[in-house]
Design a protein around this motif. Structure first.
Motif, PDB file in Angstrom:
ATOM      1  N   UNK A 192      48.278  11.307  42.026  1.00 18.43           N
ATOM      2  CA  UNK A 192      47.693  12.402  41.666  1.00 18.43           C
ATOM      3  C   UNK A 192      47.630  12.881  40.352  1.00 18.43           C
ATOM      4  N   UNK A 193      48.748  12.771  39.612  1.00 14.60           N
ATOM      5  CA  UNK A 193      48.620  12.919  38.035  1.00 14.60           C
ATOM      6  C   UNK A 193      47.899  12.046  37.465  1.00 14.60           C
ATOM      7  N   UNK A 194      48.045  10.917  37.671  1.00 13.42           N
ATOM      8  CA  UNK A 194      47.371   9.762  36.984  1.00 13.42           C
ATOM      9  C   UNK A 194      45.771   9.967  37.381  1.00 13.42           C
ATOM     10  N   UNK A 195      45.264  10.574  38.307  1.00  9.83           N
ATOM     11  CA  UNK A 195      43.809  10.912  38.635  1.00  9.83           C
ATOM     12  C   UNK A 195      43.480  12.158  37.827  1.00  9.83           C
ATOM     13  N   UNK A 196      44.339  13.153  37.692  1.00 11.24           N
ATOM     14  CA  UNK A 196      44.137  14.342  36.885  1.00 11.24           C
ATOM     15  C   UNK A 196      44.086  13.856  35.414  1.00 11.24           C
ATOM     16  N   UNK A 197      44.661  12.872  34.957  1.00 12.02           N
ATOM     17  CA  UNK A 197      44.767  12.635  33.592  1.00 12.02           C
ATOM     18  C   UNK A 197      43.505  11.735  33.118  1.00 12.02           C
ATOM     19  N   UNK A 198      42.992  10.846  34.068  1.00  9.66           N
ATOM     20  CA  UNK A 198      41.973  10.294  34.151  1.00  9.66           C
ATOM     21  C   UNK A 198      40.452  11.067  33.945  1.00  9.66           C
ATOM     22  N   UNK A 199      40.585  12.157  34.733  1.00 12.34           N
ATOM     23  CA  UNK A 199      39.670  13.065  34.659  1.00 12.34           C
ATOM     24  C   UNK A 199      39.647  13.939  33.220  1.00 12.34           C
ATOM     25  N   UNK A 200      40.905  14.206  32.780  1.00 11.70           N
ATOM     26  CA  UNK A 200      40.968  15.028  31.467  1.00 11.70           C
ATOM     27  C   UNK A 200      40.303  14.141  30.293  1.00 11.70           C
ATOM     28  N   UNK A 201      40.756  12.911  30.499  1.00 12.24           N
ATOM     29  CA  UNK A 201      40.485  11.806  29.373  1.00 12.24           C
ATOM     30  C   UNK A 201      38.760  11.951  29.300  1.00 12.24           C
ATOM     31  N   UNK A 202      38.232  11.684  30.630  1.00 16.83           N
ATOM     32  CA  UNK A 202      36.754  11.454  30.744  1.00 16.83           C
ATOM     33  C   UNK A 202      35.890  12.899  30.196  1.00 16.83           C
ATOM     34  N   UNK A 203      36.422  14.007  30.736  1.00 15.86           N
ATOM     35  CA  UNK A 203      35.660  15.175  30.491  1.00 15.86           C
ATOM     36  C   UNK A 203      35.859  15.735  29.192  1.00 15.86           C
ATOM     37  N   UNK A 204      37.151  15.300  28.338  1.00 19.17           N
ATOM     38  CA  UNK A 204      37.173  15.630  27.177  1.00 19.17           C
ATOM     39  C   UNK A 204      36.724  14.605  25.866  1.00 19.17           C
ATOM     40  N   UNK A 205      35.799  13.898  26.213  1.00 16.59           N
ATOM     41  CA  UNK A 205      35.488  12.662  25.552  1.00 16.59           C
ATOM     42  C   UNK A 205      36.784  11.926  24.894  1.00 16.59           C
ATOM     43  N   UNK A 206      37.561  11.822  25.815  1.00 18.43           N
ATOM     44  CA  UNK A 206      38.807  10.829  25.340  1.00 18.43           C
ATOM     45  C   UNK A 206      39.771  11.640  24.275  1.00 18.43           C
ATOM     46  N   UNK A 207      39.502  12.922  23.934  1.00 22.93           N
ATOM     47  CA  UNK A 207      40.481  13.767  23.153  1.00 22.93           C
ATOM     48  C   UNK A 207      41.675  14.140  23.545  1.00 22.93           C
ATOM     49  N   UNK A 208      41.660  14.351  24.870  1.00 21.23           N
ATOM     50  CA  UNK A 208      42.801  14.984  25.319  1.00 21.23           C
ATOM     51  C   UNK A 208      43.007  16.436  25.077  1.00 21.23           C
ATOM     52  N   UNK A 209      41.959  16.908  24.676  1.00 22.12           N
ATOM     53  CA  UNK A 209      42.139  18.412  24.155  1.00 22.12           C
ATOM     54  C   UNK A 209      41.145  19.233  24.983  1.00 22.12           C
ATOM     55  N   UNK A 210      41.349  20.445  25.308  1.00 27.83           N
ATOM     56  CA  UNK A 210      40.199  21.245  25.944  1.00 27.83           C
ATOM     57  C   UNK A 210      39.028  21.402  25.075  1.00 27.83           C
ATOM     58  N   UNK A 211      37.841  21.455  25.680  1.00 28.64           N
ATOM     59  CA  UNK A 211      36.693  21.375  24.887  1.00 28.64           C
ATOM     60  C   UNK A 211      35.667  22.520  25.579  1.00 28.64           C
ATOM     61  N   UNK A 212      34.465  22.633  24.776  1.00 27.23           N
ATOM     62  CA  UNK A 212      33.463  23.616  25.426  1.00 27.23           C
ATOM     63  C   UNK A 212      32.295  22.729  25.585  1.00 27.23           C
TER      64      UNK A 212
END
Length: 202
Positions: free
Chosen positions: A50-70
């Motif tokens: 489950x954590x792996x899927x969360x991290x994959x989602x974060x990577x995609x949704x943040x344009x691979x930066x792993x930082x929260x974006x607008x």
């Protein structure tokens, strides 16, 4: 809870995803520290997937930066798309003029709409209705993203529907966030993250 060997984690990351910049290492240090304090992931095989899927989602949704974006766009775009006069805006709980822009997407998974910001305020204790930009603070963004995926804030679909003790359906897990958009690509990222996490967990 999980605990990770940083050296093994970053070695595994490089092997499966490529070069790590210092900025990306710094972003990961923040995330890993949050994960290691997170009692929602108790350290089981199911939790790791489950954590792996969360991290994959974060990577995609943040344009691979792993930082929260607008979310990209300006006030006119957001009010046209999410304003209280729109179908989407009504679903998101936007009920005042300007809510579309005020509560546009922010974070690891683009928290959007007055209703979700209200949930996030209740979860974190931060006054995200008065200061919605705080949803980009890494610690708050992590809490919001994980709980939102667990509880189905974004589409009504929950993480546990797709990743159970008996099975893993990373492709359909994308419906937690955004239909099947890039579902196969994100599923591949999740499988790679699962390998990294398995190899680096203490």
């Amino acid at each position: 809870m999980f605990s990770f060997d940083r050296k093994k984690f970053f070695e595994g990351y490089r092997a499966r995803f490529g070069t790590l910049t210092q900025d990306l290492v710094d972003a990961w240090e923040v995330l890993l520290s949050q994960i290691e304090k997170d009692s929602r992931f108790a350290g089981t095989d199911t939790d790791r997937r489950r954590l792996a899927y969360c991290l994959a989602t974060f990577k995609w949704e943040t344009a691979h930066t792993m930082r929260p974006i607008s979310e990209h766009g300006g006030p006119k775009y957001f009010n046209t798309r999410y304003g209280p006069q729109t179908k989407v805006g009504k679903v998101l709980g936007n009920n005042k003029p300007g809510d579309g822009a005020l509560f546009h997407g922010r974070g690891f998974v683009q928290l959007t709409g007055r209703r979700n910001y209200t949930k996030a305020k209740a979860l974190t204790g931060a006054d995200l209705l008065t200061d919605p930009d705080r949803a980009k603070e890494p610690e708050l963004a992590y809490e919001i993203a994980v709980q939102g995926m667990i509880d189905g804030w974004f589409t009504g679909k929950k993480l546990a529907q797709f990743i159970t003790d008996a099975s893993t359906n990373y492709e359909d897990a994308r419906t937690i966030i955004n239909g099947h958009d890039k579902a196969s690509l994100i599923a591949d990222l999740a499988r790679r993250f699962n390998e990294v996490l398995r190899a680096s967990a203490k």
